[in-house]
Design a protein around this motif. Structure first.
Motif, PDB file in Angstrom:
ATOM      1  N   GLY A  83     -75.609 -82.700  25.500  1.00  0.00           N
ATOM      2  CA  GLY A  83     -74.330 -83.342  25.169  1.00  0.00           C
ATOM      3  C   GLY A  83     -74.535 -84.728  24.581  1.00  0.00           C
ATOM      4  O   GLY A  83     -73.725 -85.219  23.814  1.00  0.00           O
ATOM      5  N   HIS A  84     -75.636 -85.383  24.904  1.00  0.00           N
ATOM      6  CA  HIS A  84     -75.818 -86.756  24.405  1.00  0.00           C
ATOM      7  C   HIS A  84     -77.250 -86.960  23.945  1.00  0.00           C
ATOM      8  O   HIS A  84     -78.203 -86.478  24.557  1.00  0.00           O
ATOM      9  CB  HIS A  84     -75.474 -87.772  25.492  1.00  0.00           C
ATOM     10  CG  HIS A  84     -75.988 -87.383  26.833  1.00  0.00           C
ATOM     11  ND1 HIS A  84     -77.237 -87.722  27.261  1.00  0.00           N
ATOM     12  CD2 HIS A  84     -75.422 -86.645  27.828  1.00  0.00           C
ATOM     13  CE1 HIS A  84     -77.416 -87.227  28.482  1.00  0.00           C
ATOM     14  NE2 HIS A  84     -76.321 -86.567  28.842  1.00  0.00           N
ATOM     15  N   ALA A  85     -77.390 -87.684  22.873  1.00  0.00           N
ATOM     16  CA  ALA A  85     -78.714 -87.934  22.326  1.00  0.00           C
ATOM     17  C   ALA A  85     -79.234 -89.274  22.832  1.00  0.00           C
ATOM     18  O   ALA A  85     -78.857 -90.315  22.330  1.00  0.00           O
ATOM     19  CB  ALA A  85     -78.654 -87.930  20.802  1.00  0.00           C
ATOM     20  N   ASP A  86     -80.075 -89.182  23.819  1.00  0.00           N
ATOM     21  CA  ASP A  86     -80.658 -90.387  24.405  1.00  0.00           C
ATOM     22  C   ASP A  86     -82.122 -90.419  23.995  1.00  0.00           C
ATOM     23  O   ASP A  86     -82.845 -89.448  24.206  1.00  0.00           O
ATOM     24  CB  ASP A  86     -80.516 -90.267  25.920  1.00  0.00           C
ATOM     25  CG  ASP A  86     -81.085 -91.461  26.648  1.00  0.00           C
ATOM     26  OD1 ASP A  86     -82.074 -92.049  26.162  1.00  0.00           O
ATOM     27  OD2 ASP A  86     -80.544 -91.810  27.733  1.00  0.00           O
ATOM     28  N   PRO A  87     -82.581 -91.487  23.352  1.00  0.00           N
ATOM     29  CA  PRO A  87     -83.954 -91.518  22.831  1.00  0.00           C
ATOM     30  C   PRO A  87     -84.984 -91.133  23.888  1.00  0.00           C
ATOM     31  O   PRO A  87     -85.948 -90.421  23.583  1.00  0.00           O
ATOM     32  CB  PRO A  87     -84.133 -92.965  22.414  1.00  0.00           C
ATOM     33  CG  PRO A  87     -82.766 -93.478  22.159  1.00  0.00           C
ATOM     34  CD  PRO A  87     -81.853 -92.726  23.072  1.00  0.00           C
ATOM     35  N   GLN A  88     -84.738 -91.618  25.129  1.00  0.00           N
ATOM     36  CA  GLN A  88     -85.713 -91.287  26.155  1.00  0.00           C
ATOM     37  C   GLN A  88     -85.774 -89.781  26.401  1.00  0.00           C
ATOM     38  O   GLN A  88     -86.838 -89.192  26.576  1.00  0.00           O
ATOM     39  CB  GLN A  88     -85.342 -91.985  27.453  1.00  0.00           C
ATOM     40  CG  GLN A  88     -85.528 -93.483  27.388  1.00  0.00           C
ATOM     41  CD  GLN A  88     -84.798 -94.159  28.522  1.00  0.00           C
ATOM     42  OE1 GLN A  88     -85.008 -93.802  29.677  1.00  0.00           O
ATOM     43  NE2 GLN A  88     -83.938 -95.089  28.175  1.00  0.00           N
ATOM     44  N   HIS A  89     -84.569 -89.227  26.417  1.00  0.00           N
ATOM     45  CA  HIS A  89     -84.515 -87.778  26.585  1.00  0.00           C
ATOM     46  C   HIS A  89     -85.179 -87.053  25.433  1.00  0.00           C
ATOM     47  O   HIS A  89     -85.901 -86.087  25.622  1.00  0.00           O
ATOM     48  CB  HIS A  89     -83.051 -87.316  26.716  1.00  0.00           C
ATOM     49  CG  HIS A  89     -82.394 -87.821  27.974  1.00  0.00           C
ATOM     50  ND1 HIS A  89     -81.039 -87.915  28.120  1.00  0.00           N
ATOM     51  CD2 HIS A  89     -82.932 -88.266  29.127  1.00  0.00           C
ATOM     52  CE1 HIS A  89     -80.775 -88.401  29.315  1.00  0.00           C
ATOM     53  NE2 HIS A  89     -81.933 -88.609  29.942  1.00  0.00           N
ATOM     54  N   ALA A 128     -75.602 -91.062  14.490  1.00  0.00           N
ATOM     55  CA  ALA A 128     -74.925 -92.271  14.973  1.00  0.00           C
ATOM     56  C   ALA A 128     -74.576 -92.202  16.452  1.00  0.00           C
ATOM     57  O   ALA A 128     -74.327 -93.223  17.084  1.00  0.00           O
ATOM     58  CB  ALA A 128     -73.651 -92.494  14.171  1.00  0.00           C
ATOM     59  N   ASP A 129     -74.564 -91.019  16.934  1.00  0.00           N
ATOM     60  CA  ASP A 129     -74.214 -90.843  18.330  1.00  0.00           C
ATOM     61  C   ASP A 129     -75.227 -91.455  19.298  1.00  0.00           C
ATOM     62  O   ASP A 129     -74.915 -91.809  20.415  1.00  0.00           O
ATOM     63  CB  ASP A 129     -74.112 -89.342  18.623  1.00  0.00           C
ATOM     64  CG  ASP A 129     -72.743 -88.981  19.177  1.00  0.00           C
ATOM     65  OD1 ASP A 129     -72.340 -87.854  19.003  1.00  0.00           O
ATOM     66  OD2 ASP A 129     -72.115 -89.891  19.802  1.00  0.00           O
ATOM     67  N   CYS A 130     -76.437 -91.551  18.792  1.00  0.00           N
ATOM     68  CA  CYS A 130     -77.493 -92.020  19.687  1.00  0.00           C
ATOM     69  C   CYS A 130     -77.272 -93.461  20.141  1.00  0.00           C
ATOM     70  O   CYS A 130     -77.385 -94.342  19.378  1.00  0.00           O
ATOM     71  CB  CYS A 130     -78.864 -91.922  19.008  1.00  0.00           C
ATOM     72  SG  CYS A 130     -79.327 -90.240  18.704  1.00  0.00           S
TER      73      CYS A 130
END
Lengths: 130, 1225
Positions: A83-89, A128-130
């Motif tokens: 659901g979300h783009a997290d760089p760490q993930h 852009a979501d990140c």
């Protein structure tokens, strides 16, 4: 035909993805699991080319599931769906062997993205979501 | 006047029945019987030293053969100057060596010392230079009022002490005219002592001597004062008051009648009626009588028994009760010429010297009689004091001078003299010992009580009052009174202190200028002169009311000038006019003329030559003494300066005058209504010119001067009356407790301020009415006074200001702090014609009252509030009610001004179960919770030190419940009238219930915080895990539908589909944002550090703000609520920076300081002002932080960026019930 196994805990999402992929002639969903544990048990039977894993799963999380599945089937292509783009993930997922990291918001184009991954492309969506 | 029984006892003392109470059973001795027994009417001690033989010859030549007197002459000079040859018939002039009975009509001469006992004359060992003194003492003891003394030519001071004893017993003292004596110093010393009745040439002595010796006034004999005499006595007393202003009513009748008796004998009058006629006819007599009554002889160590007792009993006791650093203070009231004061000072100094370190010693000696005081201050005494002081003390405390002995520096340092009227002026305070030897005896019964009260007022607690009391019934000889006194314990009893405020021994107040109502005109001269004589105390002078009439001021100036010895303006003009006439100049050949004030001289005449005359002598040496004599004799006096036989002193002055070409001096008294007011003196070149015509001129001048004086007196009388009224008013103003200021109408200048104003303003006394604005007065509505609004300024404009309340931000006296309040009245003061002369303002200080009111109001409000809270709680549950009743007992306690517990507090002991001993021994703090103990002790000590009310909450042990309970402590200082803290009053109320309610609220708050976060998390999870997934699912389903629609080639349907897809996308975005806001999944899933990292990335993506995170990765914040809160703070602060700071960089730091986690958010932007901080959603964050035991600090200065720090405790959540769970005892 590309065989895809879906690991997704939410039933609506699971079925929707299954529907949209089965709607394509060159794609087929060979199995679905509602949790990581379930997937680890089933994947040996469903023999998928690609596993589509939701990052946040109850119990074992998505990255861990992918790591273990790729230990079972080293050639298995992994795509992380979240659901979300997290760089760490993203980093964790790629490190675990995921070829692509897709945010669910882009799932509308999922059949194309699956095909591109199978052609060997490796990418991250979300912008852009990140 | 009631007739009294007058009796004579022993030798001479007089008693009245009413005075001494009990029956006066006395040995009544008829003087006639006594005369027969003694065979003499008097014994005369004669001093004849160098040059004395000739004088003695002159004296004896004038005495009739049968005179009834025995003359005793201890003199070694007689033999050297011709022996007994020519003194008289050999049967009557005898050389003796002692061992004889004295007989009348005989002269006993001895070269050695003599002493008389009864009629027995014997040899006596004497100290050099005191032979006459010793003899005169014994004569006075032996013969009482029949003793007499004659001081003839000689050198030294012998006799000057002994004549005191003669005078004291009512005897007569004569001195040879120094101008006639070959050697004048002995008679001059006697004259200077003020004890001489008459100064005479020897030729006139027999007449006076015999007149006195033979006279036995009918007045003080065994018969009661007859009814017919009473009006005479009243007439005499009336005259004295009228002429001198002196009030004889205050003196004991025995003293008054003793004085009358001696005056009558001096005039040879036996009937009171005759004397009363004399008093009326002769202007000088009233003042002489007054002086006689005021007369007191002082002696060193008078009454040795009294001083032995002082030395061995009283003084050691005084020193032992002395407080450290406090001087021993002694007040000698009615000190006369100072002997008593110096005597006691010697004893005190000796005692002090025996102690280490020697404590300071102060003796204040006061008297109403100024000339005596001046002599006391001068401190020069004749040789004869050796008889009383003793050689040892003489050498230790005195310095030998030409005129005898002068007090040394030790005594001068110790003894101070001051004019003081016991009945009119406040006494000094805090004296350890008050000596009033015979002060009370001299006073009439109606004044004794007041005088006695005032004497006692002066005493410090435990002080000793020592003096002769007139109240015992047993008559004793005067010399024994003090001894008798000592055997009566009541006078040695410590007298309880008058509760006056501690003050200096001498009141700082200057002696009020004569405030007596104006006496009749002729007597006024003296009053005015005395007033002018006093050096004006400058401070007081400035504040004195200005005279309303300029004319009176001028008159007064002239009187003052006249008093200072200069010529009165009128006199000078007058004399210039007279002497301007050439005829007069020719006739008299006058080269100088002088007018001397007689106010003092009239008084001086009977005491010889007192200081006033000496002062005049210093200016015009010879003339002064001659003028004095003119007054004494009440007739013109003429002295030829060229004549031989002038004494040394007169001789040298005469030589000086001779240098001016003067041949003779003549003077004439100026009398008004028989009262001598001045003396006119002429000096002429040629004594031959002083014929009848010259004397007539002299008379004319004297008459003219008298006329001028009459005018002056009339003016002075007016002035004195106005002054009297003014002085009365002034005194009333001075005593007012309110501060009073008087401003002059013309200038606005402050011309008067009373004591209260003086104290209030101190050194900053305003100079003008407008100056008062320097104190920044405010109206009660907090509006500052404009200068024109000041009450005194308004009064100067004619307005009457009544009861205005004025607030000063700072009390004028620097001691006080904080605002003060005054109740102010002001009004113009107009003269008889309605013209405004002054404006007066009176301010009463309300500050203390206000403060007390405020404190009370506050206390009441606190109590009320508490009662209300409690009442509300009581209503809630029965359970609570019981707890509260148990707890509601107020503890009330008090301490002294220094915070020491001196009084029981049953409520404290009831609450804590502490024993009375523990409470009183300051062990109260044991009942305070260990956590609060030290801090409360410090708070309390600080409160006492700074005199600030204390208000705090502490935990106290509650004995009934065996628990610690919260007490609200409030203590306020209580000041006395002087502003000193007298005590502290405190109150403790049990506020445990309130504290519990408070902690309940906090616990609820925390629970709410957790619940809120949990709820956010739940919603966030639903949004994220469910709603969002469904939206995604719908979105994917739309894709399948779209495929079918594309197949059908329906563009409208396709457009709808695309729109639906867009909307779904928007819904997804919204839920995602909402999820992050409510509870970011990252935080939930990956912890604070990742969450901070994530928010940083969000900031960069959404707001273009670069966030650098510096974090200690080992930090485990632990508590989920705290993690979430820290995250929210960081996000809020970063959001603020992005929005307001105008920068593109920020730093977030996470570190650890012991058990505290510190989160910092720093930027270098514009900073946001404090007001805006509150509005930035930080308020709720602060509150939530507080609930978790943390706090937020923001330092931001515009232009320097913002530095926000969050401090929060690591570890588990604090237990809200911690507060009232103490250690068990």
């Amino acid at each position: 035909v590309i065989r895809i196994h879906i690991v997704e805990d939410h039933v609506v999402m699971r079925e929707s993805i299954q529907n949209i992929l089965n709607d394509e002639r060159d794609l087929t969903v060979c199995g679905v699991s509602a949790s990581g544990e379930e997937a680890l048990r089933q994947v040996a039977e469903t023999e998928p080319d690609m596993v589509l894993i939701d990052l946040s799963l109850p119990g074992i999380d998505g990255v861990e599931v992918l790591t273990r599945l790729r230990e079972q089937r080293p050639g298995l292509v992994g795509v992380m769906l979240t659901g979300h783009a997290d760089p760490q993930h993203v980093h964790a997922a790629l490190a675990a062997g995921a070829r692509a990291y897709l945010v669910k918001r882009d799932a509308y184009d999922l059949p194309d993205l699956v095909r591109r991954v199978m052609r060997g492309e490796s990418f991250v969506t979300g912008g852009a979501d990140c | 006047m009631k007739p009294n029984l007058w009796v004579q006892t022993g030798d001479s003392l007089l008693w009245t029945r009413d005075l001494f109470g009990g029956p006066a059973v006395l040995t009544m001795t008829n003087p006639e019987t006594m005369k027969h027994r003694a065979g003499v009417v008097g014994v005369v001690g004669v001093g004849a030293a160098a040059g004395g033989a000739a004088a003695l010859r002159g004296l004896l030549a004038g005495l009739p053969a049968r005179n009834g007197c025995a003359l005793v002459v201890p003199s070694s000079s007689i033999d050297e100057e011709g022996g007994l040859e020519g003194l008289g018939p050999s049967h009557s002039v005898l050389r003796v060596g002692g061992g004889v009975e004295v007989d009348p009509d005989r002269v006993y001469v001895s070269a050695g010392g003599l002493s008389l006992t009864g009629r027995h004359l014997q040899r006596a060992e004497i100290l050099a230079g005191t032979g006459l003194d010793a003899l005169l003492r014994s004569v006075s003891d032996a013969q009482g009022e029949r003793s007499m003394a004659v001081v003839l030519s000689g050198q030294g001071t012998d006799g000057s002490v002994g004549i005191g004893a003669i005078r004291e017993r009512g005897g007569l003292v004569l001195a040879q005219d120094p101008g006639e004596a070959a050697f004048a110093s002995m008679p001059l010393s006697a004259i200077r002592s003020g004890l001489v009745d008459r100064v005479l040439p020897v030729a006139r002595m027999p007449e006076i001597l015999l007149r006195f010796a033979r006279c036995s006034p009918r007045l003080p004999t065994t018969s009661p004062l007859s009814d017919s005499d009473v009006p005479h006595l009243e007439r005499i007393l009336g005259q004295v008051t009228r002429w001198t202003g002196g009030d004889l009513g205050r003196y004991a009748q025995s003293v008054v009648l003793g004085g009358l008796r001696r005056r009558m004998r001096l005039h040879g009058l036996e009937e009171l009626s005759h004397y009363s006629r004399l008093v009326v006819e002769r202007g000088t007599e009233p003042s002489l009588l007054l002086a006689e009554i005021l007369f007191a002889v002082s002696r060193f160590f008078r009454e040795p028994g009294l001083f032995r007792h002082l030395e061995h009993e009283v003084i050691p006791r005084i020193f032992s009760r002395r407080r450290p650093d406090d001087p021993v203070r002694v007040w000698a009231a009615g000190c006369g010429t100072g002997e008593e004061a110096y005597s006691v000072a010697m004893l005190l100094i000796e005692r002090a010297a025996s102690l280490s370190p020697p404590p300071p010693v102060e003796v204040l000696a006061t008297d109403i009689h100024e000339p005596s005081l001046r002599r006391a201050e001068e401190g020069v005494y004749p040789e004869g004091i050796a008889l009383d002081v003793g050689r040892e003390r003489l050498s230790r405390f005195f310095i030998r001078v030409a005129r005898g002995w002068e007090v040394g520096p030790a005594l001068r340092r110790t003894v101070r003299f001051a004019t003081h009227d016991l009945l009119k002026e406040p006494p000094p305070t805090r004296a350890d010992l008050v000596l009033c030897r015979n002060l009370l005896v001299h006073l009439g019964p109606e004044h004794r009580a007041e005088a006695s009260r005032r004497l006692r007022e002066a005493l410090d607690a435990g002080g000793v009052l020592l003096g002769m009391s007139p109240d015992w019934g047993r008559p004793v000889r005067a010399a024994d009174w003090a001894l008798e006194d000592l055997t009566r314990p009541e006078l040695l009893q410590p007298v309880s202190a008058f509760t006056s405020a501690p003050g200096p021994l001498v009141s700082a107040r200057p002696a009020p200028v004569s405030s007596a109502p104006a006496p009749p005109a002729p007597g006024l001269d003296g009053v005015a002169v005395l007033e002018g004589d006093q050096p004006p105390p400058p401070r007081r002078d400035r504040r004195r009311l200005r005279s309303l009439s300029g004319e009176l001021v001028e008159t007064r100036r002239r009187v003052a000038e006249a008093a200072s010895g200069a010529l009165a303006t009128g006199d000078a003009e007058l004399l210039r006019a007279v002497f301007g006439a050439s005829a007069v100049q020719l006739e008299l050949d006058a080269c100088f003329c002088h007018v001397l004030e007689a106010g003092h001289l009239a008084l001086a005449a009977q005491t010889g030559l007192p200081d006033e005359v000496a002062a005049a002598l210093a200016r015009v040496p010879v003339v002064g003494s001659i003028l004095g004599r003119a007054v004494t004799l009440a007739q013109p006096v003429r002295i030829d300066l060229s004549s031989e036989g002038l004494s040394d002193e007169s001789g040298s002055a005469a030589r000086a005058l001779g240098a001016f070409g003067l041949g003779a001096v003549v003077c004439r008294p100026v009398a008004i209504d028989g009262h001598i007011v001045a003396t006119v003196a002429f000096g002429v070149r040629d004594p031959q010119r002083l014929g009848p015509r010259a004397m007539a001129w002299l008379g004319t001048v004297a008459d003219l001067v008298a006329a001028g004086r009459r005018r002056l007196l009339a003016e002075t009388a007016l002035l004195a009356r106005v002054d009297g009224e003014r002085a009365t008013n002034e005194q009333v103003l001075q005593q007012l407790p309110s501060a009073v200021l008087l401003a002059e109408a013309a200038t606005g200048e402050i011309v008067f301020a009373n004591f209260a104003a003086d104290q209030m303003f101190g050194a900053n006394l305003p100079r003008s009415a407008v100056d008062l604005s320097n104190w920044h007065p405010y109206h009660t509505d907090n509006r500052p006074y404009a200068p024109t609004e000041l009450p005194l300024v308004r009064a100067l404009k004619g307005e009457v200001v009544s009861g205005e309340e004025v607030c000063l931000k700072h009390h004028p006296s620097a001691v006080e702090r904080g605002p003060s309040y005054f109740h102010v009245n002001a009004a113009p003061v107009r003269d008889a014609s309605g013209v405004m002369k002054f404006a007066i303002m009176a301010c009463a200080d309300l500050t203390e009252q206000k403060r007390a009111e405020d404190a009370l109001r506050e206390l009441a409000a606190t109590l009320e509030a508490k009662v209300e809270v409690r009442a509300a709680q009581v209503r809630r549950t029965e359970e609570r009610f019981r707890t509260l009743v148990d707890a509601s007992a107020q503890i009330v306690w008090s301490t002294d001004g220094r915070g020491t517990i001196v009084e029981d507090s049953p409520s404290w002991r009831g609450f804590t179960g502490q024993s009375l001993e523990d409470w009183l021994s300051d062990m109260w703090f044991e009942m305070v919770h260990p956590y609060d103990r030290e801090s409360f002790r410090q708070q309390w000590e600080a409160a006492v030190r700074t005199i600030t009310p204390i208000q705090t909450e502490i935990r106290l042990f509650h004995v009934v419940s065996q628990t610690w309970r919260w007490g609200h402590v409030r203590a306020v200082p209580h000041r006395d009238g002087d502003g000193h803290v007298q005590e502290w009053v405190g109150m403790i109320s049990d506020v445990t219930a309130r504290r519990e309610a408070e902690s309940d609220r906090e616990r609820l708050g925390r629970l709410l915080l957790v619940a809120e976060q949990e709820e956010r998390q739940r919603i966030s999870r639903i949004l994220h895990d469910d709603l969002q997934q469904i939206l995604y699912g719908v979105m994917l389903k739309l894709r399948i539908v779209r495929r079918e629609v594309q197949r059908q080639q329906d563009p409208t349907l396709l457009a709808h589909l695309e729109e639906a897809r867009t909307w779904i996308g928007r819904a997804v975005d919204t839920t995602r944002q909402l999820t992050a806001d409510l509870s970011p999944p990252t935080l939930r899933e990956r912890g604070l550090l990742d969450a901070l990292r994530w928010i940083g990335e969000q900031m960069r993506a959404l707001h273009g703000l670069d966030v650098v995170l510096e974090a200690d990765p080992t930090i485990d914040v632990g508590r989920e609520t705290l993690q979430r809160l820290l995250f929210e703070v960081a996000r809020e602060l970063l959001f603020n920076i992005a929005k307001h700071a105008g920068v593109d960089r920020a730093r977030v730091k996470l570190s650890r300081d012991g058990e505290t986690v510190v989160l910092e958010v720093i930027d270098s932007g514009r900073g946001f002002s404090a007001e805006r901080v509150a509005g930035f959603g930080l308020t709720t964050i602060r509150e939530r932080l507080r609930l978790l035991g943390g706090r937020l600090e923001i330092t931001c200065r515009p232009g320097e960026g913002t530095h926000a720090r969050v401090f929060a405790p690591l570890g588990s959540e604090p237990d809200p019930s911690d507060n009232h769970r103490g250690e068990s005892r």
